[in-house]
Structures are given as structure tokens and as C-alpha cells.
Design a protein around this motif. Structure first.
Motif, mmCIF file in Angstrom:
data_model
loop_
_atom_site.group_PDB
_atom_site.id
_atom_site.type_symbol
_atom_site.label_atom_id
_atom_site.label_comp_id
_atom_site.label_asym_id
_atom_site.label_seq_id
_atom_site.Cartn_x
_atom_site.Cartn_y
_atom_site.Cartn_z
ATOM 1 N N VAL A 46 -48.627 13.677 -13.095
ATOM 2 C CA VAL A 46 -50.048 13.427 -13.328
ATOM 3 C C VAL A 46 -50.832 14.253 -12.308
ATOM 4 N N VAL A 47 -51.786 15.070 -12.777
ATOM 5 C CA VAL A 47 -52.532 15.941 -11.858
ATOM 6 C C VAL A 47 -54.029 15.829 -12.129
ATOM 7 N N SER A 48 -54.793 15.964 -11.060
ATOM 8 C CA SER A 48 -56.245 15.946 -11.192
ATOM 9 C C SER A 48 -56.862 16.714 -10.035
ATOM 10 N N THR A 49 -58.040 17.273 -10.258
ATOM 11 C CA THR A 49 -58.731 18.001 -9.193
ATOM 12 C C THR A 49 -60.157 17.490 -9.075
ATOM 13 N N ASP A 79 -58.525 9.170 -9.068
ATOM 14 C CA ASP A 79 -58.132 9.540 -10.440
ATOM 15 C C ASP A 79 -56.664 9.210 -10.712
ATOM 16 N N LEU A 80 -55.825 9.306 -9.674
ATOM 17 C CA LEU A 80 -54.425 8.873 -9.851
ATOM 18 C C LEU A 80 -54.373 7.360 -10.044
ATOM 19 N N ALA A 82 -56.565 5.518 -11.413
ATOM 20 C CA ALA A 82 -57.009 5.209 -12.787
ATOM 21 C C ALA A 82 -55.914 5.468 -13.815
ATOM 22 N N MET A 83 -54.974 6.349 -13.492
ATOM 23 C CA MET A 83 -53.875 6.660 -14.411
ATOM 24 C C MET A 83 -52.663 5.752 -14.166
ATOM 25 N N LEU A 88 -47.784 11.771 -5.235
ATOM 26 C CA LEU A 88 -46.701 12.583 -4.669
ATOM 27 C C LEU A 88 -47.227 13.448 -3.529
ATOM 28 N N PHE A 140 -51.466 15.128 -6.999
ATOM 29 C CA PHE A 140 -50.297 15.066 -7.876
ATOM 30 C C PHE A 140 -49.710 13.677 -7.753
ATOM 31 N N PRO A 146 -48.287 6.794 -17.819
ATOM 32 C CA PRO A 146 -49.666 6.972 -17.355
ATOM 33 C C PRO A 146 -50.635 6.269 -18.310
ATOM 34 N N ILE A 210 -60.066 3.614 -16.111
ATOM 35 C CA ILE A 210 -60.904 4.723 -15.644
ATOM 36 C C ILE A 210 -61.407 4.308 -14.261
ATOM 37 N N ASP A 211 -61.635 5.287 -13.398
ATOM 38 C CA ASP A 211 -62.271 4.910 -12.133
ATOM 39 C C ASP A 211 -63.775 5.084 -12.274
ATOM 40 N N ASP B 33 -58.859 11.026 -16.827
ATOM 41 C CA ASP B 33 -59.031 11.107 -15.377
ATOM 42 C C ASP B 33 -58.086 12.140 -14.786
ATOM 43 N N ALA B 34 -56.940 12.290 -15.390
ATOM 44 C CA ALA B 34 -55.947 13.228 -14.885
ATOM 45 C C ALA B 34 -55.138 13.732 -16.071
ATOM 46 N N ALA B 35 -54.496 14.868 -15.882
ATOM 47 C CA ALA B 35 -53.657 15.431 -16.929
ATOM 48 C C ALA B 35 -52.213 14.975 -16.724
ATOM 49 N N VAL B 36 -51.489 14.910 -17.814
ATOM 50 C CA VAL B 36 -50.083 14.518 -17.752
ATOM 51 C C VAL B 36 -49.240 15.711 -18.185
ATOM 52 N N LEU B 37 -48.291 16.098 -17.350
ATOM 53 C CA LEU B 37 -47.450 17.265 -17.601
ATOM 54 C C LEU B 37 -45.988 16.859 -17.497
ATOM 55 N N VAL B 91 -55.358 23.607 -13.059
ATOM 56 C CA VAL B 91 -56.630 22.888 -13.076
ATOM 57 C C VAL B 91 -57.653 23.756 -12.356
ATOM 58 N N GLY B 125 -59.982 19.896 -14.901
ATOM 59 C CA GLY B 125 -60.883 20.620 -14.031
ATOM 60 C C GLY B 125 -62.007 19.757 -13.541
ATOM 61 N N ASP B 126 -62.912 20.416 -12.863
ATOM 62 C CA ASP B 126 -64.061 19.752 -12.268
ATOM 63 C C ASP B 126 -65.188 20.767 -12.263
ATOM 64 N N PHE B 140 -49.660 24.865 -11.272
ATOM 65 C CA PHE B 140 -48.425 24.095 -11.304
ATOM 66 C C PHE B 140 -47.384 24.903 -12.037
#
Lengths: 310, 310
Positions: A46-49, A79-80, A82-83, A88, A140, A146, A210-211, B33-37, B91, B125-126, B140
Motif C-alpha cells: 500500500v503506497v501513498s504520497t 493514509d495508511l 485509512a487503508m 513498512l 509504504f 486493504p 477514509i481519513d 487514500d493509497a494505492a495497492v500494488l 506516485v 499522487g498529490d 516503486f
């Protein structure tokens, strides 16, 4: 393990070395072109920026440097949460103008404290000059399952963590040129990503989460629209800070509390205990027309609030 | 699959919708909120972040908006190339001041073209306002055996891809107020991350690799220091752009070519074919004192070059 690649000469490397001293065991394996991480077997990445820009997301005369670093890090980690993901690690891109250089280690201290409290690490970054102070935090995490925004089901309860309204009250005070109440200021300056709560409600079967970054009503709208349902929220059930008004609280952004939906059988007590925060039922998911509407006091609420940073 | 979560109202969401239209199938699952990979089983996650700031890493009067987006993306992907990793996604955090808003879709077009050429996707993204145009690109990737900087062994050959000196020549021309030679300008404005080459040399047993962002000598120094060896580089063997000088080429930064070390048995032909770029042997790794020294023409070279952005 905290092995770092030996770094080279130059001003950038000297600054990075100083940052690594601040972070100690909270920084891992920094100095290669990229960091290498393990995703636990059977879990998904799970990734977010998230970016925090001076003059947009914070003001340097409102927060201490350490608070700026803390807040940028927690906003991204939220954001993590919220998922329902466990962190990590993070990578951090700092753009630091010359006049802010003297605070670089204090920003980093705040980042490190946020990492310590959430038990995660920084695995890489980028340090740049530039005209505007900015923190780009990419997070991450991993989760078996998720939790997105799109799974809310009619009949689910709608829940929110904590009490709302503090950040909006602090911002309103600052904008009036007054010092905010300490407890309101703390809600803006020192948010805590609800990571343990997010994992607990994910494990307990939460259908969407969601946050609250845009404000409860705006974020509820995101869930409603993504899930194709209506979120019927009772304004009078919103947990509000002492002395606050529900109508202000539901448009207070950057709360970093969690809004989630869960089947009617959801028991909040274990999740609240795991998360160390109150959770309050504020409504029920309904088959709605139009999808994405929110109501309060059984009347539609116009979503005039929510932060829109661009 | 290119399913996106339905997005809400507001100016930020309208902008994001327009970006998603530009990216088409190159954007995946954006809006949560975040992407899942998924990281392929048996592979390790490789992550890196890179920031491109107006006035520091590029100037808006030097590059077209699409070139700015392309270059920011390729510079970040280049770190995956150096690790021998295959990209899983990126991202993107864009900070866009009001006067640059008109170019937002053109920046995004350049990002999308870089994604298309490298066969990767944007997963989140943001988008923020702010005083300074900035692109934060976090990448990633995954690799069975990521190649770091620390593995160079005495006796290994030292190799470099492509021809060096173009970006420095372009920058020198701009700084003199002249238009750079088209081929030099292209090397600065349109770098290509050497992803296929990086994977090929990793598979062929490369012991260390780095992308040339600070200048060949500075980056060779990073490898030497990390590996505890000396990199003996023959200045006369450096592949230089037409009309260029080796002494300028070895301090030319932002080349985004790969410098790598490999056992004496390394055969460059298959890697060069896979990467679609020349690879040239420029020296030999030695047991050195002091570790981290670089030599050319059998004399020590003082590292006066290399970019230091802060």
C-alpha cells in the motif's frame, strides 16, 4: 539493522549525515540509489504520497519546526491508517530554502518523533534547495486486505474516531490574529495517525474507511460517491470538541481521524481499545438517490466545506 | 485494468480528472487514500524518491512543460535502473503555483510519455498549490537481486552507458545566454532511464551500479567509498559527446546513464543490445588506498565537479 552506505563529500552529504544522526535507528539503509524493503508474504503493498507546503498546509509562524516535521509525517501515515495498513517505512523529500536551513535538524527531529510513535522507519529521501519549504512524504505499508473507500454497504453503521473541530478552531483563531486554545492548537499541530485503529477496524470487517483530511462531510461524500450509496449522518451525534459546534466540526479539515463504515454487528469497544481513541457511531449507510448525499438532522447538508488546496 | 474510484467535487478533483484523461491507461486505481500494488513473489521491493524543483533542477525558460514532466519522471525512474529493478509504478506530488496552472496538463503529458516509454504506470499522487513549481516523484520497483553501490570487487571492470557531457554543455550554453546545440539540449531535456540495461547488467552479475546524477567522477566516488575500493578510471576511455572534452564529461551531472562494475568475464554485447545503448569499459576496480579514490591517466583526479543541490 541500521547499516548505512558510507556517504561522500559535499554539503548535501554533510546535511544528510546530520539528519541520520538525528534519526538514529529510525533511519535504515539510507545512501543507495533506492531502498530495498520486504513486503510480508501474503500481504499487499500500500503506497501513498502527501506534500506539506509552507504557506499552503502550514505556516512557519504557527508551528515550531519540529511540529512541521511531525505533522507532515503523520498526515502521510494517516493514509495508511485509512487503508488498514501497517507501515513498512517512509521516504522523505525535503525542499529547504536557505533561510530555513537553520531549522533542518528540528524538522527532522519532528519527523523522527512521528516515526518513533508509529514504530516505523525512514528508508530514503531527497534533500533539495528551492524557494519554498516543502515536505514530500511517501509512505509504504502492507495489509492482507486493504480497506478502500468503495465498499460501504446499505445498512452499515458509520463511525468516526476522536472528537472533531479542533484544527478548524485553531485555524480560525490564527486567522483572526489570536493564539488558539492550546487543545485546538494541539489538534492541528500534533495529529496522530490512527494506524492501530485502522488495522483493528479492518480486521473487524470495516467495509470502507477514509481519513478526515478534507472535513468529515467532504470525506463522507468521497466514500458515498465511491461506494454508490448515501451516507446518512446525524449532525447531533458528531463528537465535537468542548465548546465547538457540530456545523463547524463537520467541515473541519486535517483532522486525521478515521471515518469508516462497518456492518451493523460491529463492536466498537475492541477497536477503540486497540486504537487508544474513542469511536462514535454517527449514522447509517443507505441506498441513496443521488448517491453520495449526506444528511444531518434528516435534512440534506450542502457540502460547502472541505479543504481544496489548489 | 484502469478502474478509478469516482472522484468528488471541487477544483482539485476537477484538475485530477483532467490529469487522468491525459494519462488514460497509464493511470491506475487513483482516488483512494493509497494505492495497492503487488510485488511479484520472490522479488524485493525497491523504492526511491526524487524531487525536481523550479530554479534548482530545471528552469522554465529552458524546457517546455512536457519536457519538465518527462525529465522529473525519468530522473526518478533512473534510480530503479541503477538498482536493476523493474518499475511497478510511481506516485507523483505536483506543487503548482497559480501562474503555472495553465501548463498543468502539459507537465502531465510529459509524465505520461515517460511512463509510456518505460512501460509503467502512475498509481497515486498529490496536487497542491504553493509558491514554487515542484515535482516529487516516488518510484516503486522490484528485483530478485537489487544491485547496490557497495559490491564492487577488486579486478572488476568499470563500465558506463552512452556518451557523457551533453547536459553540462547544454547548461553551459544556457548560462552564457546562448541556445545549446540541439543534441546537447536533448541530453538534458530528454533523458531516458536505462531500465532495460540495468536489469540486463544485474542479471549478468554486475557487482555495483549507480546512475550518473552528480557527474561520473562524483558517482564513481560514491561507489568506491561504499564498496571500500578504488575505481581506477582511464580518462581517455570515457565516451564523450562529439566535440566534448573528457575533463568536462566526467563532471557533467544529470546524465542518467549507468556506471556499473562487473567481473572481468562480463560480456557487454547482450546488455548493450537489451538496453539499446552503448556500454564502454572505462577502468578497473583496484584495492585502493585511500578507498574511494579515482584516478585518470594514472594520476589522481580532484573531484571538483558534481552537482550539490543544497
Amino acid at each position: 539493522m541500521t547499516t548505512h552506505i558510507p556517504l561522500g563529500e559535499g554539503r548535501e552529504f554533510a546535511a544528510i549525515r546530520a539528519l541520520l544522526e538525528i534519526w538514529g535507528p529510525r533511519a535504515r539503509g539510507i545512501g543507495d540509489d533506492a531502498a530495498v524493503l520486504e513486503v510480508p508474504p501474503g500481504e499487499r503493498l500500500v503506497v501513498s504520497t502527501d506534500t506539506s507546503v509552507d504557506g499552503v498546509h502550514f505556516r512557519r509562524d504557527w508551528l515550531t519546526p519540529a511540529e512541521i516535521g511531525w505533522r507532515a509525517t503523520m498526515a502521510a501515515l494517516s493514509d495508511l491508517a485509512a487503508m488498514g495498513a501497517a507501515p513498512l517505512g517512509i521516504v522523505l523529500a525535503i525542499t529547504c530554502p536557505p533561510e530555513a536551513r537553520e531549522h533542518l535538524l528540528a524538522y527532522a527531529y519532528g519527523v523522527g518523533e512521528a516515526l518513533r510513535v508509529t514504530d516505523t522507519v525512514i528508508v530514503g529521501g531527497d534533500l533539495s534547495g528551492g524557494a519554498t519549504l516543502s515536505f514530500g512524504v511517501t509512505v509504504f505499508g502492507s495489509a492482507v486486505r486493504p480497506v478502500g473507500r468503495a465498499g460501504a454497504q446499505p445498512g452499515d453503521g458509520i463511525w468516526v474516531s476522536g472528537t472533531l473541530g479542533g484544527p478548524a478552531a485553531a485555524l480560525a483563531a490564527w486567522e483572526r490574529g489570536e493564539a488558539p486554545h492550546q487543545s485546538h492548537r494541539e489538534r492541528f499541530a500534533g495529529p496522530v495517525a490512527r494506524l492501530a485503529l485502522g488495522r483493528a477496524v479492518a480486521a473487524a470487517g470495516a467495509t470502507a474507511a477514509i481519513d478526515i483530511s478534507d472535513g468529515l462531510l467532504a470525506d463522507a461524500g468521497h466514500v458515498a460517491r465511491a461506494s454508490g450509496v448515501e451516507l446518512r449522518i446525524a449532525l447531533e451525534d458528531i463528537p465535537v470538541i468542548e465548546g465547538g459546534q457540530p456545523r463547524e466540526a463537520v467541515v473541519s479539515g486535517e483532522e486525521y481521524e478515521l471515518l469508516f463504515t462497518a456492518p451493523a454487528s460491529f463492536d466498537p469497544a475492541p477497536a477503540a481499545a486497540a486504537g487508544g481513541v474513542t469511536v462514535t457511531r454517527i449514522g447509517t449507510v443507505a441506498v441513496g438517490a443521488p448517491p453520495g448525499g449526506c444528511t444531518a438532522h434528516r435534512k440534506p447538508v450542502v457540502k460547502t466545506g472541505g479543504d481544496d488546496h489548489i
